[in-house]
Scaffold this active site. Structure first.
Site, mmCIF file in Angstrom:
data_model
loop_
_atom_site.group_PDB
_atom_site.id
_atom_site.type_symbol
_atom_site.label_atom_id
_atom_site.label_comp_id
_atom_site.label_asym_id
_atom_site.label_seq_id
_atom_site.Cartn_x
_atom_site.Cartn_y
_atom_site.Cartn_z
ATOM 1 N N HIS A 16 0.789 -1.379 -0.018
ATOM 2 C CA HIS A 16 0.018 0.140 0.041
ATOM 3 C C HIS A 16 0.805 1.453 -0.020
ATOM 4 O O HIS A 16 0.544 2.239 -0.734
ATOM 5 C CB HIS A 16 -0.754 -0.008 1.315
ATOM 6 N N LYS A 40 -16.307 -7.804 4.279
ATOM 7 C CA LYS A 40 -14.964 -8.269 4.902
ATOM 8 C C LYS A 40 -15.352 -8.107 6.584
ATOM 9 O O LYS A 40 -15.782 -7.094 7.024
ATOM 10 C CB LYS A 40 -14.033 -7.534 4.713
ATOM 11 N N ARG A 89 -2.170 -5.943 -8.875
ATOM 12 C CA ARG A 89 -1.150 -6.791 -8.629
ATOM 13 C C ARG A 89 -1.164 -7.907 -9.631
ATOM 14 O O ARG A 89 -0.593 -8.177 -10.495
ATOM 15 C CB ARG A 89 -1.359 -7.606 -7.233
ATOM 16 N N SER A 126 -2.888 -7.937 2.617
ATOM 17 C CA SER A 126 -3.101 -7.884 4.083
ATOM 18 C C SER A 126 -3.462 -9.149 4.677
ATOM 19 O O SER A 126 -3.432 -9.448 5.759
ATOM 20 C CB SER A 126 -4.139 -6.755 4.397
#
Ligand code: PNS
Length: 163
Positions: A16, A40, A89, A126
């Site tokens: 990040h 989440k 990514r 994360s």
């Protein structure tokens, strides 16, 4: 132009921070939006996630961080931002971000810029950091020491004596 870097940052990682730093070099000002994805479950509270982002970006003069409670496009408008910056990514990130970019362009007339993750952080998440930390693993390669300490506090209820 002012840019918004959104995410849930649970917790903020070197991946990040790399994207935020690169966005700060490209845009006049960057506002990091610390939000939540209703699907989440989080390790850190919104206030803790915001604090960690603020602490780990304090060296960047044109970066600030604010809580994101509603729609991202409303946040962007409220901060005078015309662009959202997203780190990507994998192909799956790009697919998901394309869909979000289209929604946000239609709903809020805001552009999206995707920055490819740097090679060093191209597979970091994360989720993986939380997974390793939850079994007592060392996450110091992936997050700043301050963040690693807070994870230890949270997960194991202890702090290294010299930490
Ligand atoms: O790090 P994450 O979990 O990918 O971050 C997701 C976040 C918080 C950036 C995203 O859920 C978000 O933008 N939430 C605000 C609501 C919104 O505007 N959603 C996009 C349109 S459907």
């Amino acid at each position: 132009m002012i840019a918004v870097c959104p995410g849930s940052f649970d917790p903020v990682t070197y991946g990040h921070l790399d994207v935020i730093r690169r966005a700060a070099a490209l845009f006049e000002r960057v506002v990091v939006a610390v939000g939540q994805n209703s699907a989440k479950k989080y390790l850190f509270t919104p206030a803790e996630r915001l604090d960690l982002v603020r602490s780990t970006t304090s060296d960047l003069a044109n970066v600030s961080a604010e809580p994101l409670d509603g729609l991202l496009v409303d946040f962007a408008k409220a901060h005078g931002a015309g662009v959202l910056v997203k780190g990507v990514r994998f192909a799956s990130d790009v697919e998901f971000e394309l869909q979000m970019a289209h929604i946000n362009a239609v709903v809020g007339s805001v552009e999206t810029v995707m920055l490819p993750a740097s090679a060093d952080w191209s597979t970091l998440s994360s989720t993986m950091v939380r997974e390793v930390a939850s079994f007592g693993g060392d996450v110091s390669a992936f997050v700043p020491e301050l963040v690693a300490r807070q994870i230890r506090h949270k997960i194991q209820g202890w702090e290294q004596p010299n930490g």
